[in-house]
Scaffold this motif. Sequence first.
Motif, mmCIF file in Angstrom:
data_model
loop_
_atom_site.group_PDB
_atom_site.id
_atom_site.type_symbol
_atom_site.label_atom_id
_atom_site.label_comp_id
_atom_site.label_asym_id
_atom_site.label_seq_id
_atom_site.Cartn_x
_atom_site.Cartn_y
_atom_site.Cartn_z
ATOM 1 N N ASN A 226 0.712 -1.313 -0.067
ATOM 2 C CA ASN A 226 -0.124 -0.013 0.024
ATOM 3 C C ASN A 226 0.818 1.252 -0.136
ATOM 4 O O ASN A 226 0.385 2.292 0.316
ATOM 5 C CB ASN A 226 -1.000 0.116 1.212
ATOM 6 C CG ASN A 226 -2.044 -0.972 1.062
ATOM 7 O OD1 ASN A 226 -2.518 -1.155 -0.202
ATOM 8 N ND2 ASN A 226 -2.524 -1.530 2.161
ATOM 9 N N SER A 227 2.052 1.224 -0.036
ATOM 10 C CA SER A 227 3.066 2.440 -0.262
ATOM 11 C C SER A 227 3.791 2.402 -1.472
ATOM 12 O O SER A 227 3.639 1.523 -2.346
ATOM 13 C CB SER A 227 3.880 2.189 0.938
ATOM 14 O OG SER A 227 4.889 1.203 0.609
ATOM 15 N N ASP A 228 4.604 3.395 -1.375
ATOM 16 C CA ASP A 228 5.205 3.765 -2.864
ATOM 17 C C ASP A 228 6.543 2.628 -2.747
ATOM 18 O O ASP A 228 7.396 2.640 -3.639
ATOM 19 C CB ASP A 228 5.812 5.236 -2.985
ATOM 20 C CG ASP A 228 6.363 5.567 -1.727
ATOM 21 O OD1 ASP A 228 6.830 4.808 -0.797
ATOM 22 O OD2 ASP A 228 7.068 6.847 -1.772
ATOM 23 N N GLN A 229 6.642 1.818 -1.666
ATOM 24 C CA GLN A 229 7.654 0.803 -1.768
ATOM 25 C C GLN A 229 7.062 -0.600 -2.046
ATOM 26 O O GLN A 229 7.493 -1.544 -1.397
ATOM 27 C CB GLN A 229 8.249 0.744 -0.167
ATOM 28 C CG GLN A 229 9.048 1.978 0.156
ATOM 29 C CD GLN A 229 10.183 2.218 -0.508
ATOM 30 O OE1 GLN A 229 11.359 1.462 -0.285
ATOM 31 N NE2 GLN A 229 10.359 3.353 -0.987
ATOM 32 N N TRP A 230 6.179 -0.415 -2.922
ATOM 33 C CA TRP A 230 5.328 -1.688 -2.958
ATOM 34 C C TRP A 230 6.121 -3.014 -3.750
ATOM 35 O O TRP A 230 6.097 -4.053 -3.474
ATOM 36 C CB TRP A 230 4.119 -1.156 -3.976
ATOM 37 C CG TRP A 230 4.355 -0.863 -5.401
ATOM 38 C CD1 TRP A 230 4.879 0.255 -5.802
ATOM 39 C CD2 TRP A 230 4.560 -1.766 -6.560
ATOM 40 N NE1 TRP A 230 5.372 0.477 -7.109
ATOM 41 C CE2 TRP A 230 4.920 -0.949 -7.735
ATOM 42 C CE3 TRP A 230 4.254 -3.126 -6.843
ATOM 43 C CZ2 TRP A 230 5.026 -1.235 -8.993
ATOM 44 C CZ3 TRP A 230 4.371 -3.370 -8.245
ATOM 45 C CH2 TRP A 230 4.739 -2.680 -9.020
ATOM 46 N N ARG A 231 7.205 -2.745 -4.328
ATOM 47 C CA ARG A 231 8.159 -3.804 -5.052
ATOM 48 C C ARG A 231 8.777 -4.354 -3.902
ATOM 49 O O ARG A 231 9.004 -5.436 -4.265
ATOM 50 C CB ARG A 231 9.186 -3.106 -5.959
ATOM 51 C CG ARG A 231 8.457 -2.417 -7.464
ATOM 52 C CD ARG A 231 9.488 -2.005 -8.443
ATOM 53 N NE ARG A 231 8.720 -1.597 -9.514
ATOM 54 C CZ ARG A 231 8.162 -2.403 -10.349
ATOM 55 N NH1 ARG A 231 8.137 -3.651 -10.168
ATOM 56 N NH2 ARG A 231 7.596 -1.919 -11.417
ATOM 57 N N MET A 232 9.005 -3.891 -2.812
ATOM 58 C CA MET A 232 9.680 -4.736 -1.630
ATOM 59 C C MET A 232 8.609 -5.612 -1.366
ATOM 60 O O MET A 232 8.803 -6.887 -1.029
ATOM 61 C CB MET A 232 9.637 -3.933 -0.519
ATOM 62 C CG MET A 232 10.890 -2.724 -0.275
ATOM 63 S SD MET A 232 11.075 -1.727 1.040
ATOM 64 C CE MET A 232 11.445 -3.040 2.105
ATOM 65 N N ALA A 233 7.380 -5.429 -1.508
ATOM 66 C CA ALA A 233 6.352 -6.571 -1.180
ATOM 67 C C ALA A 233 6.457 -7.768 -2.517
ATOM 68 O O ALA A 233 6.257 -8.897 -1.875
ATOM 69 C CB ALA A 233 4.817 -5.880 -1.423
ATOM 70 N N LYS A 256 -3.115 -6.024 -6.196
ATOM 71 C CA LYS A 256 -3.682 -4.649 -6.031
ATOM 72 C C LYS A 256 -2.665 -3.512 -6.334
ATOM 73 O O LYS A 256 -2.986 -2.570 -6.797
ATOM 74 C CB LYS A 256 -4.194 -4.242 -4.925
ATOM 75 C CG LYS A 256 -5.529 -5.278 -4.713
ATOM 76 C CD LYS A 256 -6.287 -5.006 -3.514
ATOM 77 C CE LYS A 256 -7.469 -5.896 -2.944
ATOM 78 N NZ LYS A 256 -7.946 -6.000 -1.570
ATOM 79 N N ALA A 257 -1.415 -3.907 -5.669
ATOM 80 C CA ALA A 257 -0.358 -2.795 -5.719
ATOM 81 C C ALA A 257 0.114 -2.813 -7.337
ATOM 82 O O ALA A 257 0.400 -1.611 -7.668
ATOM 83 C CB ALA A 257 0.924 -3.194 -4.831
ATOM 84 N N ALA A 258 0.125 -3.868 -7.786
ATOM 85 C CA ALA A 258 0.693 -3.749 -9.370
ATOM 86 C C ALA A 258 -0.507 -3.136 -10.073
ATOM 87 O O ALA A 258 -0.056 -2.079 -11.204
ATOM 88 C CB ALA A 258 1.044 -5.322 -9.724
ATOM 89 N N SER A 259 -1.718 -3.591 -10.049
ATOM 90 C CA SER A 259 -2.723 -2.806 -10.587
ATOM 91 C C SER A 259 -2.689 -1.325 -10.408
ATOM 92 O O SER A 259 -3.014 -0.417 -11.435
ATOM 93 C CB SER A 259 -4.214 -3.240 -10.157
ATOM 94 O OG SER A 259 -4.338 -4.552 -10.290
ATOM 95 N N ARG A 260 -2.587 -0.691 -9.158
ATOM 96 C CA ARG A 260 -2.521 0.742 -8.731
ATOM 97 C C ARG A 260 -1.498 1.464 -9.419
ATOM 98 O O ARG A 260 -1.573 2.545 -9.934
ATOM 99 C CB ARG A 260 -2.231 0.936 -7.322
ATOM 100 C CG ARG A 260 -3.786 0.915 -6.594
ATOM 101 C CD ARG A 260 -3.324 1.338 -5.153
ATOM 102 N NE ARG A 260 -2.474 0.548 -4.445
ATOM 103 C CZ ARG A 260 -2.779 -0.507 -3.301
ATOM 104 N NH1 ARG A 260 -3.946 -0.946 -3.299
ATOM 105 N NH2 ARG A 260 -1.897 -0.970 -2.944
#
Length: 599
Positions: A226-233, A256-260
């Motif tokens: 849910n953050s701008d660090q989503w690639r860490m997920a 959802k992060a990739a879609s956003r």
Amino acid sequence: MARFPQTSQQGMQALLGKCRVLWPLSRCQQLFAVSFNIANREKVSYFSFMTSSSTALPVDSKGTEAFPTKKRSEIQYEGETAWDEESKKISEGKLHFYSSGAPKKRLVSHVLSRHKFVEVQPPEKPLQAEEWSRLRENFRSPEIFEDVMFNSMVRCNSPIDVAKSLLTYVAKTDGDIRYNLLVKYLALCVQQGKTAEICDVYDIMKIRFKILESGAYNLLIRGLSNSDQWRMALTLLEEVRKVMTPSRTNYESCIKAASRHQEMNLACELYHEMLAKDLVPTLDVLQAFFDFSRGMKDAELQKELFGILLYLRENQIYPHRTFMRSIKLWFESIPGENWRGHLTTIKDRGQCPVCDHQLEDSDLTEEEYNNLRERIITDVIHGSDTFRKTSPQEFEAFQTFVENRLPFDIVIDGLNVSHIKPRKMQCENGRIIPLLLHLILLLFHAVDCLAKENVRLLVLGRKHMLINSSNWNQEIMKEMQNKADFFFAENISEDDAFLLYATLRSGKHCKFVTRDFLRDHKACLSDSVTRHLFRKWQRGHQIVFSPSVEGKHINFLPAFNYDCVVQTTGDTWHIPYKDTFEERYSYRVPRKWLCLQQK
């Protein structure tokens, strides 16, 4: 808890040497002190953590690369039901961590489970160590004070600084911070979207543990996605893959992060990987694909989204109103294709009033019906555990009973009908009718109502219904038996197999009345084609009913003549939807539709 031993000068140098692989020395020296406000001269003693998790393992000396922290993204997605459930578990103290090597911590978790309803009011501002100490001493179970307090902080969504002050107190007092306290602190950070703190906790855990348990991974992936660090997920998802099967929540957070961030190819790849692992997607994540694909001209992406609609069709899933509107807006946003959507209600004859298209017939062909009947008799009635719930002798007697009386028009699951609860108990002369007497009246009203249609009825009951009692009045039973055939099975028998056999043997016209979903029997069918036919037959033959508000009679909604599933002709789509969110499967089919036309 015993104080963690002080680190010797030699041990300190060794520890810092290992940490240099992860961060520059200044980062290694300052991380924990900055995060929890521990004085610099104390920081090294508190740098290692003990754990009560059986799946959290010590890290090796090589470590992994650390990630920078940035401001949290403002883009968020609504309807996060999985997070709500996980947060609730933490706040109620139901998320525990055990280890065969930490009997004292097992005892603490056991004590906590006995006090799971203990609640405290967290302070509104950070406290000094002395203030926390006084609160702990006055708490009736000091050994679980920190756990209960953190549970309350998660539930009350306390300020992060308050939680940090408690961790500082624990570190100074015990010489370490238990793993489960770190996880609860992490839950609070995720709940508030504190990306920098989430990254700090992850960095701390990375130093001490090679792998984490599923609860921590869920929180980290959730928070970072849910953050701008989503690639860490995504990196964490890869870590999870190496040690366990990622959860549905793990996949959906990353999707959802990739879609956003408009990386729809990645989102689709994760979605298909999720399906391949037999993880059932929520409506929430399916809606995300349509929400974040608006205005995109991409033939492959369009094919993927059409595939999601066909997934809804195949599994008889009805989107709720919000999801339906996302589908409508996506269609209308496709550049150059000129789709237009309208909401409508389709009547019994199955013709769309918007485009005049005739919906698919709910009837099976003779060949489909005969194949389905044979497969159900083979796979469900004879091939399953039917005879664990009845006896071969009883079922043979039932078959003879049915064959001598064929055909029936409607088969009724008597107990199922009688055990529905009215929204309001019926009263007579100011007196509430006893519940079980009320139930037999519901069955009577059902039989009486259907018999007026001049149809042949079969009611499946149990032998205890033949014993005169306040529950089953025999005068009422005799009156019902004058209107319908009854078969009374043994009290321990389950009648689903009886219901299916009698309905299918009576022919294509025969309907059945039950509130049972019949999911177990569908699952017994060995191939997807037959399961699809079973669902279609069920939609066209199951009569839906409910008691009236006052409980005096039953309302019936006849089975539709058209098939109530997502369907398309290429230049039209018709999508049935429900007004409210309903994640679980339901036999109740909606009457509201979204009609989409390509002009």
